[in-house]
Design a protein around this motif. Structure first.
Motif, PDB file in Angstrom:
ATOM      1  N   ARG A 220       0.866  -1.186   0.000  1.00  0.00           N
ATOM      2  CA  ARG A 220       0.000   0.000   0.000  1.00  0.00           C
ATOM      3  C   ARG A 220       0.902   1.235   0.000  1.00  0.00           C
ATOM      4  N   TYR A 221       1.034   1.824  -1.163  1.00  0.00           N
ATOM      5  CA  TYR A 221       2.026   2.886  -1.379  1.00  0.00           C
ATOM      6  C   TYR A 221       1.333   4.070  -2.059  1.00  0.00           C
ATOM      7  N   PRO A 222       1.100   5.175  -1.344  1.00  0.00           N
ATOM      8  CA  PRO A 222       0.471   6.340  -1.978  1.00  0.00           C
ATOM      9  C   PRO A 222       1.483   7.160  -2.766  1.00  0.00           C
ATOM     10  N   LYS A 223       1.286   7.257  -4.063  1.00  0.00           N
ATOM     11  CA  LYS A 223       2.155   8.102  -4.888  1.00  0.00           C
ATOM     12  C   LYS A 223       1.600   9.526  -4.897  1.00  0.00           C
ATOM     13  N   ALA A 224       2.365  10.428  -5.474  1.00  0.00           N
ATOM     14  CA  ALA A 224       1.965  11.841  -5.478  1.00  0.00           C
ATOM     15  C   ALA A 224       0.532  11.984  -5.974  1.00  0.00           C
ATOM     16  N   GLY A 225      -0.319  12.626  -5.163  1.00  0.00           N
ATOM     17  CA  GLY A 225      -1.713  12.854  -5.526  1.00  0.00           C
ATOM     18  C   GLY A 225      -2.665  11.745  -5.135  1.00  0.00           C
ATOM     19  N   ASP A 226      -2.158  10.585  -4.704  1.00  0.00           N
ATOM     20  CA  ASP A 226      -3.002   9.438  -4.344  1.00  0.00           C
ATOM     21  C   ASP A 226      -3.662   9.628  -2.978  1.00  0.00           C
ATOM     22  N   PRO A 227      -4.718   8.850  -2.694  1.00  0.00           N
ATOM     23  CA  PRO A 227      -5.285   8.842  -1.343  1.00  0.00           C
ATOM     24  C   PRO A 227      -4.259   8.332  -0.327  1.00  0.00           C
ATOM     25  N   ASN A 228      -4.208   8.975   0.811  1.00  0.00           N
ATOM     26  CA  ASN A 228      -3.328   8.586   1.904  1.00  0.00           C
ATOM     27  C   ASN A 228      -4.075   7.693   2.892  1.00  0.00           C
ATOM     28  N   PRO A 229      -3.363   7.053   3.814  1.00  0.00           N
ATOM     29  CA  PRO A 229      -4.061   6.273   4.844  1.00  0.00           C
ATOM     30  C   PRO A 229      -4.919   7.166   5.731  1.00  0.00           C
ATOM     31  N   ALA A 230      -6.052   6.619   6.186  1.00  0.00           N
ATOM     32  CA  ALA A 230      -6.863   7.299   7.202  1.00  0.00           C
ATOM     33  C   ALA A 230      -6.254   6.968   8.564  1.00  0.00           C
ATOM     34  N   ASP A 253      -8.153  14.987   4.875  1.00  0.00           N
ATOM     35  CA  ASP A 253      -6.869  14.838   4.182  1.00  0.00           C
ATOM     36  C   ASP A 253      -5.804  15.549   5.014  1.00  0.00           C
ATOM     37  N   GLN A 254      -5.143  14.804   5.872  1.00  0.00           N
ATOM     38  CA  GLN A 254      -4.282  15.387   6.900  1.00  0.00           C
ATOM     39  C   GLN A 254      -3.153  14.433   7.246  1.00  0.00           C
ATOM     40  N   TYR A 255      -2.185  14.956   7.990  1.00  0.00           N
ATOM     41  CA  TYR A 255      -1.086  14.140   8.506  1.00  0.00           C
ATOM     42  C   TYR A 255      -0.950  14.384  10.005  1.00  0.00           C
ATOM     43  N   MET A 273      -0.787  18.445  10.442  1.00  0.00           N
ATOM     44  CA  MET A 273      -0.659  19.279   9.241  1.00  0.00           C
ATOM     45  C   MET A 273      -1.749  18.907   8.251  1.00  0.00           C
ATOM     46  N   PRO A 274      -2.190  19.896   7.449  1.00  0.00           N
ATOM     47  CA  PRO A 274      -3.023  19.550   6.298  1.00  0.00           C
ATOM     48  C   PRO A 274      -2.146  18.901   5.228  1.00  0.00           C
ATOM     49  N   ARG A 275      -2.758  18.359   4.216  1.00  0.00           N
ATOM     50  CA  ARG A 275      -1.984  17.684   3.176  1.00  0.00           C
ATOM     51  C   ARG A 275      -0.991  18.631   2.512  1.00  0.00           C
ATOM     52  N   SER A 276      -1.291  19.915   2.475  1.00  0.00           N
ATOM     53  CA  SER A 276      -0.399  20.894   1.832  1.00  0.00           C
ATOM     54  C   SER A 276       0.919  21.078   2.576  1.00  0.00           C
ATOM     55  N   GLN A 277       0.981  20.688   3.845  1.00  0.00           N
ATOM     56  CA  GLN A 277       2.196  20.713   4.670  1.00  0.00           C
ATOM     57  C   GLN A 277       2.792  22.108   4.853  1.00  0.00           C
ATOM     58  N   ASP A 278       1.955  23.130   4.755  1.00  0.00           N
ATOM     59  CA  ASP A 278       2.435  24.500   4.957  1.00  0.00           C
ATOM     60  C   ASP A 278       1.890  25.116   6.240  1.00  0.00           C
ATOM     61  N   ASN A 279       1.247  24.310   7.080  1.00  0.00           N
ATOM     62  CA  ASN A 279       0.682  24.781   8.347  1.00  0.00           C
ATOM     63  C   ASN A 279       0.844  23.665   9.379  1.00  0.00           C
ATOM     64  N   LEU A 280       1.666  23.912  10.389  1.00  0.00           N
ATOM     65  CA  LEU A 280       1.871  22.919  11.445  1.00  0.00           C
ATOM     66  C   LEU A 280       1.211  23.408  12.724  1.00  0.00           C
ATOM     67  N   THR A 302       6.214  27.858   1.864  1.00  0.00           N
ATOM     68  CA  THR A 302       6.668  26.679   1.118  1.00  0.00           C
ATOM     69  C   THR A 302       6.190  25.413   1.825  1.00  0.00           C
ATOM     70  N   TRP A 303       6.955  24.933   2.789  1.00  0.00           N
ATOM     71  CA  TRP A 303       6.563  23.764   3.573  1.00  0.00           C
ATOM     72  C   TRP A 303       7.169  23.887   4.956  1.00  0.00           C
ATOM     73  N   ILE A 304       6.693  23.042   5.877  1.00  0.00           N
ATOM     74  CA  ILE A 304       7.204  23.001   7.245  1.00  0.00           C
ATOM     75  C   ILE A 304       7.651  21.575   7.537  1.00  0.00           C
ATOM     76  N   ASN A 305       8.775  21.444   8.209  1.00  0.00           N
ATOM     77  CA  ASN A 305       9.249  20.129   8.620  1.00  0.00           C
ATOM     78  C   ASN A 305       8.706  19.786  10.004  1.00  0.00           C
ATOM     79  N   TRP A 306       8.484  18.504  10.231  1.00  0.00           N
ATOM     80  CA  TRP A 306       8.012  18.051  11.540  1.00  0.00           C
ATOM     81  C   TRP A 306       9.040  18.330  12.629  1.00  0.00           C
ATOM     82  N   PHE A 307       8.563  18.572  13.837  1.00  0.00           N
ATOM     83  CA  PHE A 307       9.469  18.670  14.978  1.00  0.00           C
ATOM     84  C   PHE A 307       9.913  17.267  15.377  1.00  0.00           C
TER      85      PHE A 307
END
Length: 709
Positions: A220-230, A253-255, A273-280, A302-307
């Motif tokens: 189960r491998y989500p490629k760019a644009g694919d559905p992610n795990p819930a 659609d979140q992480y 983060m939302p899927r866009s990864q620009d708001n932590l 741009t993007w934010i890295n996880w702590f």
């Protein structure tokens, strides 16, 4: 060898002959390493191992392994006593798919005996329980009674409890977790865990050739644009019972990033983060109700890295390491999330917080402050903000800090100084030197020198590279260049640190110029440099490499017809781009397990830098290798493992298809059954074939027979 001076002996006295001969004899006494020393492990005495320090027994004793025996070394006296407890304390391991516990007495106890495999056994902080997963469900076992507690019952081939979905393991929680997705509370009364549902994640089939009919490994491998795990985040009491789920909608659609328990175990903090990864955001979760409260909110263009960590400082607040200004710095926040003070600032990068001395209100951390190519240790006062450098000299430092921060051990070096090890106190005073890796025979050999240089990009940025020049260079002769790179975001390889290896020495003897180059996104320019690559991952990077290599090509000692790049993974991608996009600059390449099109890589990593394919179609088009195959005119060697579950072999197959369709000559080697990189015995073959490529194309010399043994 006898020296002929070209003068009649009768013209000089014996003393004069000796005076002339000694300097030249000394120069010729130095020797090159042999093939056996370079590739078969025969010792040279050029370097020797440093003491095998394995962490700290307590604040005043470090652990050192001597002749396979662990010793506790007193910091003040240097006295060594046998250390009988397990190094690192009590621990649990897996043997033959079952869990074994080793206590302070060194005795091993078997805790489980099942046909199923237990995974990621993890001791509770109080040392009474071991949590683990089995068949994608979460369990624990009480050590004294061996009583087993089962927390979840819905684990399947697409539902995982405490076991990470692939994209979380690879990109968010990290490979060191080994897929573990559960966390003990500090008081050992609760376990937080993530629940993954991969039902909607596309399946990527990986083919194995084993057996008569082969088989498919479906990932189960989500490629760019694919559905992610819930994903859901829950908390369950150690004695069992119902899970309390955090108040999120798992279908959004979140992480979720790594969670952190507060020191008092009363709240669980989760990164979101939302899927866009620009708001932590960081939310505080009530373990009893699941209610959430926002504590922290950060946005970037741009993007934010996880702590990686969110250290709590008693009850006065918590520490964050954010790059929101363009450079990673330390910020002290109150427990309600409000900013108390910025502790560090400037155009330099904090790497890692190593220790927090709450009693004396001091934080110890490493940073690239004196130079972006070196790491030093610093302390900053929470009271005054005073910043103190604790390591000295122009060296790169690898630090092991004692609990509480009274002492540290640094392994320090630079490109011209073999690694040394010293014990230092928290004021920067050296207590004693512990070791020097410079061997007794160092001066008997011709040791190639590596130098740090800087190049300018087409838009005026200054970036570092290292160059190891050949030994025995001849005036007027031109030499081939071998450029080894990685190139991924914040993953530089150019540092002012000792890098001697026998293989590097061999190539210097054979006449190869060895180069490492970092690009603008590699970390030397902080997040400011990384932001350039947003939505165009790979273009600035390859152009930076082209600019550095154009300077190399302009040097009188460069054979401009023999410029080769090599790298793996992202470095393989860069190599493919070098031979296509940068075909005017690079003649040869060795690309290993390379990405060739960002459509083909995973969602979280790719979209962090590129956004989704729907949002950035042009960016995905121009950063793929295939559109530039028409420019290819050198020679590339492509390798890939057939069962690579990270960068799928699909990447190189699509590139090969494009090259064949345009009648391009290339070399290709696949490695059956191998993943993202390979070990023995395949690595022996892979290394030999790489060396053969260098001999055939860069050196135009016969391939040494020793490689065929």
């Amino acid at each position: 060898m006898r020296i002929v001076l070209g003068l009649k002996p009768t013209c000089l006295t014996g003393a004069a002959l000796l005076w002339l001969a000694v300097p030249q004899l000394k120069a010729q006494e130095k020797q090159d390493i042999t093939f056996e020393q370079a590739f078969n492990g025969k010792t040279t005495g050029i370097t020797v191992p440093l003491p095998a320090v394995r962490g700290w027994a307590d604040a005043d004793h470090y652990i050192e392994i001597r002749d396979k025996q662990a010793y506790s070394i007193d910091v003040r006296t240097g006295n060594a006593t046998i250390y009988t407890a397990p190094v690192g304390g009590p621990h649990v391991d897996i043997h033959n798919k079952d869990i074994f516990y080793t206590g302070n007495d060194g005795k091993e106890i078997q805790l489980t005996s099942t046909p199923e495999e237990e995974k990621n056994p993890t001791l509770s902080p109080d040392g009474k329980y071991v949590a683990f997963t089995r068949n994608n469900d979460l369990y624990s076992i009480e050590i004294t009674t061996k009583k087993e507690i089962r927390y979840t019952h819905d684990g399947t081939d697409v539902i995982y409890n405490g076991w990470a979905s692939w994209v979380y393991y690879e990109e968010i929680l990290g490979r060191p977790t080994h897929y573990r997705a559960f966390w003990w509370s500090p008081d050992s009364k609760n376990i937080a865990y993530m629940h993954f549902d991969d039902t909607k994640v596309p399946v990527f089939p990986i083919y194995s050739e084993k057996g008569q009919h082969g088989y498919l490994e479906n990932t189960r491998y989500p490629k760019a644009g694919d559905p992610n795990p819930a994903v859901k985040l829950g908390v369950v009491p150690v004695e069992g019972g119902n899970t309390v789920w955090a108040d999120f909608n798992e279908n959004d659609d979140q992480y979720f990033g790594t969670p952190f328990w507060t020191a008092d175990s009363k709240n669980l903090w989760i990164q979101w983060m939302p899927r866009s990864q620009d708001n932590l955001k960081i939310y505080s979760i009530n373990p009893q109700s699941g209610a959430k409260k926002e504590v922290y909110d950060e946005k970037q263009k741009t993007w934010i890295n996880w702590f990686v960590d969110v250290p709590f400082i008693g009850t006065q607040g918590f520490l964050l390491q954010s790059d929101k200004t363009g450079w990673s710095q330390l910020y002290l926040h109150n427990m309600d999330g409000s900013l108390k003070k910025q502790l560090t600032n400037g155009n330099w990068t904090v790497k890692e917080v190593l220790e927090i001395d709450q009693k004396n209100q001091v934080i110890y951390f490493t940073a690239r402050k004196e130079a972006s190519t070196r790491f030093d240790l610093y302390k900053v006062s929470l009271k005054t903000g005073a910043l103190t450098r604790l390591t000295a000299g122009n060296y790169n430092n690898i630090i092991s800090m004692a609990p509480g921060g009274k002492y540290f051990i640094t392994t320090y070096s630079n490109l011209s100084t073999p690694s040394k090890m010293a014990l230092v106190d928290n004021n920067g005073k050296v207590i004693r030197e512990l070791g020097d890796s410079k061997g007794a025979d160092f001066d008997k050999y011709n040791v190639a020198k590596t130098e740090l240089k800087y190049y300018k990009t087409r838009d005026g940025l200054e970036l570092p590279m290292t160059i190891t020049m050949p030994l025995h260079m001849q005036p007027g002769k031109k030499y081939p260049i071998l450029i080894s790179i990685y190139g991924g975001p914040n993953a530089g390889t150019v540092y002012d640190t000792w890098k001697y290896t026998p293989v590097q020495q061999w190539w210097a003897q054979e006449g190869v110029i060895q180069v490492a180059i970092d690009n603008r996104a590699s970390g030397h320019l902080g997040k400011t440099g990384m932001n350039y690559i947003h939505r165009n991952l790979g273009i600035h990077e390859i152009e930076d490499y082209m600019d550095a290599t154009l300077w190399l090509r302009s040097q009188p000692w460069t054979d401009t017809g023999k410029v080769c790049m090599t790298g793996g993974s992202f470095g393989g991608y860069m190599t493919c781009m070098a031979l296509t996009y940068g075909a005017d600059v690079f003649n040869y390449g060795m690309a290993n397990f390379a990405v060739t099109d960002w459509h083909l890589y995973d969602s979280h990593y790719t979209e962090r830098y590129m956004d989704t394919p729907a949002e950035n179609p042009e960016g995905y088009k121009i950063t793929a290798v295939m559109p530039y195959v028409n420019k290819y005119r050198g020679l590339i060697r492509i390798t890939h493992g057939t069962m690579d579950d990270n960068v799928h072999m699909q990447n190189c197959i699509q590139l090969i298809d494009a090259m064949e369709n345009q009648n391009k000559h290339f070399e290709f080697m696949l490695y059956p059954g191998e993943r993202h990189g390979w070990g023995a015995p395949k690595n022996v073959h892979s290394n030999s074939e790489s060396y053969r490529f260098i001999y055939n194309n860069l050196l135009n010399k016969p391939f040494p027979a020793g490689f065929n043994k």
